[in-house]
Design a protein around this motif. Structure first.
Motif, PDB file in Angstrom:
ATOM      1  N   ARG A 148     -70.779 -14.484  16.684  1.00  0.00           N
ATOM      2  CA  ARG A 148     -70.198 -15.520  17.484  1.00  0.00           C
ATOM      3  C   ARG A 148     -71.278 -16.302  18.379  1.00  0.00           C
ATOM      4  NH1 ARG A 148     -65.889 -12.722  21.113  1.00  0.00           N
ATOM      5  NH2 ARG A 148     -65.629 -14.951  21.887  1.00  0.00           N
ATOM      6  N   THR A 200     -62.585 -20.740  27.732  1.00  0.00           N
ATOM      7  CA  THR A 200     -62.634 -19.364  28.031  1.00  0.00           C
ATOM      8  C   THR A 200     -63.279 -18.247  26.618  1.00  0.00           C
ATOM      9  OG1 THR A 200     -60.455 -18.686  28.234  1.00  0.00           O
ATOM     10  CG2 THR A 200     -61.723 -19.220  30.356  1.00  0.00           C
ATOM     11  N   SER A 257     -66.858  -8.252  19.893  1.00  0.00           N
ATOM     12  CA  SER A 257     -66.408  -8.103  21.332  1.00  0.00           C
ATOM     13  C   SER A 257     -66.741  -9.571  21.968  1.00  0.00           C
ATOM     14  CB  SER A 257     -67.204  -7.025  22.221  1.00  0.00           C
ATOM     15  OG  SER A 257     -68.590  -7.502  22.187  1.00  0.00           O
ATOM     16  N   GLY A 258     -66.156 -10.002  23.245  1.00  0.00           N
ATOM     17  CA  GLY A 258     -66.312 -11.332  23.650  1.00  0.00           C
ATOM     18  C   GLY A 258     -67.708 -11.547  23.833  1.00  0.00           C
ATOM     19  N   SER A 259     -68.582 -10.730  24.244  1.00  0.00           N
ATOM     20  CA  SER A 259     -70.279 -10.923  24.466  1.00  0.00           C
ATOM     21  C   SER A 259     -70.850 -10.833  23.077  1.00  0.00           C
ATOM     22  CB  SER A 259     -70.837  -9.953  25.463  1.00  0.00           C
ATOM     23  OG  SER A 259     -70.555  -8.586  24.716  1.00  0.00           O
ATOM     24  N   GLY A 260     -70.281 -10.684  22.108  1.00  0.00           N
ATOM     25  CA  GLY A 260     -70.952 -10.127  21.089  1.00  0.00           C
ATOM     26  C   GLY A 260     -71.676  -8.959  20.903  1.00  0.00           C
ATOM     27  N   GLY A 261     -71.701  -8.128  21.729  1.00  0.00           N
ATOM     28  CA  GLY A 261     -72.486  -6.842  21.906  1.00  0.00           C
ATOM     29  C   GLY A 261     -71.852  -5.791  21.015  1.00  0.00           C
ATOM     30  N   SER A 264     -65.430 -16.826  25.584  1.00  0.00           N
ATOM     31  CA  SER A 264     -66.238 -15.448  25.651  1.00  0.00           C
ATOM     32  C   SER A 264     -65.512 -14.444  26.280  1.00  0.00           C
ATOM     33  CB  SER A 264     -67.490 -15.914  26.512  1.00  0.00           C
ATOM     34  OG  SER A 264     -67.067 -16.230  27.871  1.00  0.00           O
ATOM     35  N   SER A 265     -64.188 -14.871  26.728  1.00  0.00           N
ATOM     36  CA  SER A 265     -63.485 -13.842  27.279  1.00  0.00           C
ATOM     37  C   SER A 265     -62.571 -13.253  26.124  1.00  0.00           C
ATOM     38  CB  SER A 265     -62.515 -14.371  28.342  1.00  0.00           C
ATOM     39  OG  SER A 265     -62.988 -15.111  29.181  1.00  0.00           O
ATOM     40  N   ASN A 299     -71.083 -18.453  21.505  1.00  0.00           N
ATOM     41  CA  ASN A 299     -70.171 -18.672  22.603  1.00  0.00           C
ATOM     42  C   ASN A 299     -70.165 -20.168  22.860  1.00  0.00           C
ATOM     43  OD1 ASN A 299     -68.601 -16.037  22.451  1.00  0.00           O
ATOM     44  ND2 ASN A 299     -69.780 -15.303  24.064  1.00  0.00           N
TER      45      ASN A 299
END
Length: 121
Positions: free
Chosen positions: A72, A28, A52-56, A30-31, A74
């Protein structure tokens, strides 16, 4: 539980570049928000960059903004820190960290063992 392993540290001359990598365990990835932090000899650990998890969303300390880039992948469970225009004051042990919330502090939940970056003048 997340296990983090950093790599890519070393000795570089001022003005040079290094790319740090941090491989994470788990399905997980990407979480998790990911951060890079550093600690110089005799100083407290400090925030460097976060993603952030999404890379955004990305965040940087003022001292590295414009020189360092966090990213990142993922699919590879890996976060990177591209460091350009390195200065002697960037010398420190660099830590990768993970958490449920992206932070611009040192309050992360899981930590790697650190990798040494030394910048010579």
């Amino acid at each position: 539980q997340v296990q983090l392993v950093e790599s890519g540290g070393g000795l570089v001359q001022a003005g040079g570049s290094l790319r740090l990598s941090c491989a994470a365990s788990g399905r997980t990835f990407s979480s998790y928000a990911m951060g890079w932090l550093r600690q110089a000899p005799g100083k407290e650990r400090e925030f460097v960059a976060a993603i952030s998890g999404s890379g955004g969303r990305t965040f940087y300390a003022a001292s590295v903004k414009g020189r360092f880039t966090i990213s990142r992948d993922n699919a590879k469970n890996t976060v990177y820190l591209q460091m350009n225009s390195l200065k002697p004051e960037d010398t420190a042990v660099y830590y990768c960290a993970a958490g449920w919330v992206v932070r611009t502090t040192t309050s992360y939940d899981w930590w790697g063992q650190g990798t040494q970056v030394t910048v010579s003048s």
